[in-house]
Scaffold this motif. Structure first.
Motif, PDB file in Angstrom:
ATOM      1  N   SER A   1       5.758  -0.205   4.368  1.00  0.00           N
ATOM      2  CA  SER A   1       5.141  -0.435   4.427  1.00  0.00           C
ATOM      3  C   SER A   1       6.561  -1.800   3.832  1.00  0.00           C
ATOM      4  O   SER A   1       6.658  -3.669   4.269  1.00  0.00           O
ATOM      5  CB  SER A   1       4.876  -0.416   2.578  1.00  0.00           C
TER       6      SER A   1
ATOM      7  N   ASP B   1      -1.405  -2.491   7.067  1.00  0.00           N
ATOM      8  CA  ASP B   1      -0.876  -1.663   6.393  1.00  0.00           C
ATOM      9  C   ASP B   1      -1.662  -0.667   6.531  1.00  0.00           C
ATOM     10  O   ASP B   1      -2.531  -0.649   5.034  1.00  0.00           O
ATOM     11  CB  ASP B   1       0.351  -2.003   5.274  1.00  0.00           C
ATOM     12  N   GLU B   2      -1.484   1.034   7.117  1.00  0.00           N
ATOM     13  CA  GLU B   2      -2.845   1.604   6.965  1.00  0.00           C
ATOM     14  C   GLU B   2      -4.550   1.236   6.356  1.00  0.00           C
ATOM     15  O   GLU B   2      -4.662   1.201   5.481  1.00  0.00           O
ATOM     16  CB  GLU B   2      -2.307   2.288   5.543  1.00  0.00           C
TER      17      GLU B   2
ATOM     18  N   ALA C   1       0.986  -1.476   0.331  1.00  0.00           N
ATOM     19  CA  ALA C   1      -0.331   0.017   0.379  1.00  0.00           C
ATOM     20  C   ALA C   1       0.692   1.717  -0.091  1.00  0.00           C
ATOM     21  O   ALA C   1       1.807   1.263   0.706  1.00  0.00           O
ATOM     22  CB  ALA C   1      -0.535  -0.557   0.890  1.00  0.00           C
ATOM     23  N   GLU C   2       0.333   1.951  -0.449  1.00  0.00           N
ATOM     24  CA  GLU C   2       1.235   3.945  -0.446  1.00  0.00           C
ATOM     25  C   GLU C   2       1.303   3.889   1.357  1.00  0.00           C
ATOM     26  O   GLU C   2       0.654   4.169   1.434  1.00  0.00           O
ATOM     27  CB  GLU C   2       0.661   4.620  -1.292  1.00  0.00           C
TER      28      GLU C   2
HETATM   29 MG    MG Z   1       3.207   1.927   2.085  1.00  0.00          MG
END
Ligand code: MG
Ligand code: ADP
Lengths: 383, 222
Positions: free
Chosen positions: B48, B167-168, A382-383
């Motif tokens: 990440s 991740d987010e 993911a960014e």
């Molecule tokens: Mg990322």
């Protein structure tokens, strides 16, 4: 895993359909070519396909009478074996007529006194004009061919024919054998070759020249060995079977070449298709790997998918080929009013099966191994 | 509920780069079942990358990684450890679009070879907890972001992980759904799972016991 493979085939049916069309076209082409080729050869030779007999010839010189008797004795003990002798006879009464500027050469076939079926060539039996296929001829009798009968009609002879000093009663007329009665041209003189049948007893008193004994038998090897032992000329000139075998071998060669070529083209196409498909499915692979699928499990899934699709395509292609050949058969039967048999040889089936399974396994392995080369991280970060 | 396995992860001076670009430059971190860590940092700072190394998806260049005292070698595929210990949650959910929610959730169980009966009993307790039982037979495309993330969380829980790596996870959600997801994660943490999550959101980071900042390839406490 099978369930997963099946459901992914369904989910990616568009890609697989495209891929299937290529496979279907290729293997249908291969199938049609093979079955058509086999069928054409089969139908060309079908009259001898299941013929267990061979035609052997033994040639005698003037002095070989003792040997002829020995060979006859031997042959008469063999099961299912027939023979006749053939010799050109000079001195036919019409010979001097110079019929329409043609010289008439008579070839007499000397047949034993008992009735038997006379074969012009393997599987092709001599027939009387009325279609009767077995006949006998007695002493001082003669059965003549249609051409000779026509000649006699034109010179006004009817029931009797003088041959080498003997007056023979004509007891039957048979259909011409394609070539033997043809008119030959040689130095401006036409030679007309005609056939007739006489019996052993009639023939006995004539002067003997170079006779040929024609033996129709399933025991070809024994006859050849014995004939050569006696020092006689042996040949097997009418052997269509050898011709057929040669043709089948030639056909196998060209089948292999064509199959390999088509498969190479297919292979190149398929690698492209698979790469495309993989590009679309990298995300799926990456996610599955992140969720704990081993490389082996991914390989298995893609291998299964590909094998299932490939093998069903090949089965379908074979069915389509058979259907197309069915159409050809219908054409022959209904339009040409001919019999036609759909035939596939074991060789072709083997080539088809080997090329199909090689293709299926090779490409599926390639596909599945490529599937593990996907970089997991790239697709899930993911960014 | 099944017992949650103990986990102990130690990163020592981990370095990682792509080509000439150095991304992680000596990262050290200890994690176990009691950890709830949030990591923040600028976009492109390597969060990440760190997560993926932690989650055994990606290898590292230098340093030392101990997973339950076992030395992790970079470049090897540790799918069994991943399968048995770690659940992943992503910002973009990473659901497989052609599958139903149920099929997505049980995917890890399928690869782990879990029995159907076991899956069925276990999945019902999870989907009840996440309030998504009514979504199971639906495709994923019609779901809202919050629903998708709850399906993804259910998927991450199906193999009863010791550590959840997220991740987010709330990056695409509104505040209502964000809070719902965080409550779920907090609940799982209280059940005994370690949690490491990446976030930009102060409110999300506040759920963690420990807030870490990633800058210039190194970690510092906020
Ligand atoms: Mg990322
Ligand atoms: N697979 C990869 N190959 C090359 N460069 C990468 C790869 N993954 C990440 N990067 C680079 O590494 C840096 C950190 O990326 P990432 O860990 O995704 O950052 P973050 O999640 O903090 O935004 C970025 O500059 C990114 O371009």
């Amino acid at each position: 895993m099978l369930k997963e493979a099946l459901s992914q085939i369904w989910n990616h049916r568009k890609t697989y359909l495209l891929l299937s069309i290529t496979v279907l076209l290729t293997f249908t082409a291969i199938g049609v070519y093979m079955i058509l080729d086999d069928s054409i050869i089969f139908n060309k030779y079908k009259h001898i396909m299941h013929e267990s007999h061979y035609i052997s010839t033994a040639g005698f010189d003037r002095s070989d009478e003792a040997k002829e008797r020995l060979l006859k004795n031997k042959i008469e003990q063999m099961s299912d074996t027939h023979y006749y002798c053939t010799e050109q006879i000079q001195g036919i009464s019409l010979y001097d007529h110079q019929f329409e500027d043609a010289r008439i050469n008579l070839e007499v076939q000397v047949i034993p006194n008992h009735i038997w079926a006379y074969y012009w060539s393997l599987g092709e039996r001599a027939e009387m004009l009325d279609g009767e296929k077995s006949f006998s001829v007695g002493e001082n009798e003669i059965i003549i061919c249609k051409t000779l009968s026509d000649i006699m009609d034109q010179v006004g002879e009817k029931d009797y024919l003088d041959v080498a000093g003997k007056r023979l009663k004509v007891t039957g007329v048979m259909k011409d054998w394609s070539d033997t009665s043809a008119v030959m041209h040689d130095d401006g003189i036409d030679y007309c070759y005609v056939n007739a049948f006489v019996s052993e007893k009639t023939f006995r008193d004539w002067e003997k020249n170079n006779r040929t004994m024609i033996i129709y038998s399933p025991h070809q090897q024994e006859i050849e060995a014995y004939t050569r032992d006696l020092g006689l000329r042996y040949s097997s000139v009418y052997d269509e079977k050898e011709e057929m075998k040669k043709e089948i071998i030639r056909a196998i060669d060209s089948k292999m070449v064509i199959t390999i070529m088509l498969i190479l083209i297919l292979g190149i196409n398929m690698v492209g298709c698979y790469m495309n498909s993989l590009a679309k499915r990298k995300y799926e692979i990456a996610v599955k790997r992140a969720l704990g699928a081993s490389k082996m499990q991914i390989i298995k899934q893609f291998l299964l998918e590909s094998l299932i699709v490939f093998l069903s395509d090949i089965l379908l292609a074979f069915a389509i080929s058979m259907a197309i050949l069915g159409g050809v058969k219908i054409f022959y039967v209904w339009v040409m009013h001919d019999t036609w048999v759909i035939h596939i040889t074991a060789y072709s089936l083997l080539i088809y099966a080997i090329s199909a399974s090689f293709m299926a396994v090779y490409l599926s392995c390639l596909f599945s191994i490529l599937s593990t080369k996907v970089e997991v991280i790239q697709y899930i970060k993911a960014e | 509920m099944k017992k949650i396995k103990d986990i102990e992860i130690e990163l020592r001076n981990i370095k990682k780069g792509y080509g000439s670009q150095s991304v992680l430059n000596g990262v050290s971190l200890r994690i176990d079942n009691t950890s709830f860590i949030s990591i923040c940092g600028k976009s492109g700072s390597g969060k990440s990358t760190l997560m993926n190394i932690l989650g055994l998806i990606e290898g590292y260049d230098a340093g030392e990684y101990l997973f339950n005292q076992q030395k992790i070698e970079p470049g090897k595929d540790y799918y069994l450890l991943r399968r048995n210990y770690i659940g992943f949650i992503y910002q973009s959910y990473n659901l497989i679009p052609e599958k139903t929610c149920y099929e997505n959730i049980i995917l890890p169980a399928m690869y782990a070879g879990m029995k159907q009966a076991e899956i069925d009993t276990y999945i019902s307790s999870i989907v009840d907890r996440l309030e998504i039982s009514h979504l199971l037979e639906k495709g994923t495309f019609a779901l809202s972001g919050g629903e998708k993330q709850r399906v993804a969380i259910a998927r991450s829980l199906i193999l009863n992980p010791s550590l959840i790596v997220a991740d987010e996870p709330t990056g695409n959600l509104d505040t209502h759904n964000r809070d719902a997801v965080m409550e779920i994660l907090l609940h799982e943490h209280r059940n005994g799972r370690g949690i490491v999550l990446i976030t930009h959101d102060e409110a999300v980071a506040d759920y963690a016991d420990e807030k870490i900042y990633l800058k210039d390839g190194k970690l510092s406490i906020c």
